[in-house]
Design an enzyme around this catalytic site. Sequence first.
Site, PDB file in Angstrom:
ATOM      1  N   SER A  43       0.813  -1.171  -0.025  1.00 49.99           N
ATOM      2  CA  SER A  43      -0.072  -0.009  -0.072  1.00 49.99           C
ATOM      3  C   SER A  43       0.867   1.281   0.039  1.00 49.99           C
ATOM      4  CB  SER A  43      -1.037   0.101   1.390  1.00 49.99           C
ATOM      5  OG  SER A  43      -0.398  -0.304   2.556  1.00 49.99           O
TER       6      SER A  43
ATOM      7  N   GLU B 297      -8.877 -10.271   4.844  1.00 47.31           N
ATOM      8  CA  GLU B 297      -9.386  -8.636   4.333  1.00 47.31           C
ATOM      9  C   GLU B 297     -10.698  -8.769   3.635  1.00 47.31           C
ATOM     10  OE1 GLU B 297      -6.479  -6.346   1.966  1.00 47.31           O
ATOM     11  OE2 GLU B 297      -7.929  -4.756   1.791  1.00 47.31           O
TER      12      GLU B 297
END
Length: 306
Positions: free
Chosen positions: A51, A197
């Site tokens: 990320s 997730e």
Amino acid sequence: MNAPSAAKVTVADLRGRKAHGPRIAMLTAYDCPTARLQDEAGADIVFVGDSVGTNVLGYRGPQQVTMADMLHHTRAVRRGVDRAFLLADMPFLSYQVAVDAAVRNAGRLVQEAEAEGVKLEGGSEVVAQTRAIVQAGMPVMGHIGYTPQTQSPDLFVHSERRGTVPKFQAKGVRGALHLLDEARRLEDAGAFALVLEMVTEEAAQAVTERLSIPTIGIGAGRFCDGQVLTVTDLLGLNQQPLRLARAYADLRPAMASAFRAYVQDVQTGAFPTADHAQQMEPEQRLRLEQALREAGNAADRASGQV
Ligand code: KIV
């Protein structure tokens, strides 16, 4: 509040937390000073996520993140972490193509950037890579549910209001049983923990209760053995806050107003003030004025103006 323990966090500690608690607190970091603050705050896992691409480097998605990016940021984070477990993400195409490349790239993150473990995304399709990396002596964290490196259409949903956004996984019985099956395969392959997730809370709970390794949730509800949050979400730095995340600070407006105030102060001369400057001793100042006068007179004489 408890003072954070100073003992180094190991894989054995993290695995033990499943049975004995407390829950595992994992955070992303992309630079040294942020990592140091997280380490000092007692984070169990400081994680250099891919990320970094969207949160720091301005990339369109995780697919643009390279091994060079991950090595660079993991080295920076390494310098700030003494106590927490330092985990690095394996970027897109560093492990999907071949098992031996996966081992080599995991090895680079461990050898060249001193990560203590690596994370890779996927279920049965990365079991061979997981097993090989673990056999080579490196701890692996798995990651299933929504996997951002995958551009598969069934991971996304389109709405008029929000555009194309990630979709929750394991919403029905079949999806939940599939998730459990994938989780078990990764556990069998030697993963020491698993990120779940954007999966339904019930599916995350079912996996958590049936695995012997800890689960780390992000958008996976209340019943995982730990949680992971990106530092940008935690600090309120994202332009579009996520419903699933909690911002513990609102730094975006605070930063914007600090930048505006600085620009204005420089432009108007309000910064720096005399207090921000180092002045000469009075005697040095007088001597400088004298020297400048003499240099000026000499220059005038040389140009014939006197
Ligand atoms: O890269 C990342 O930040 C991640 C977390 C969302 C788990 O993979």
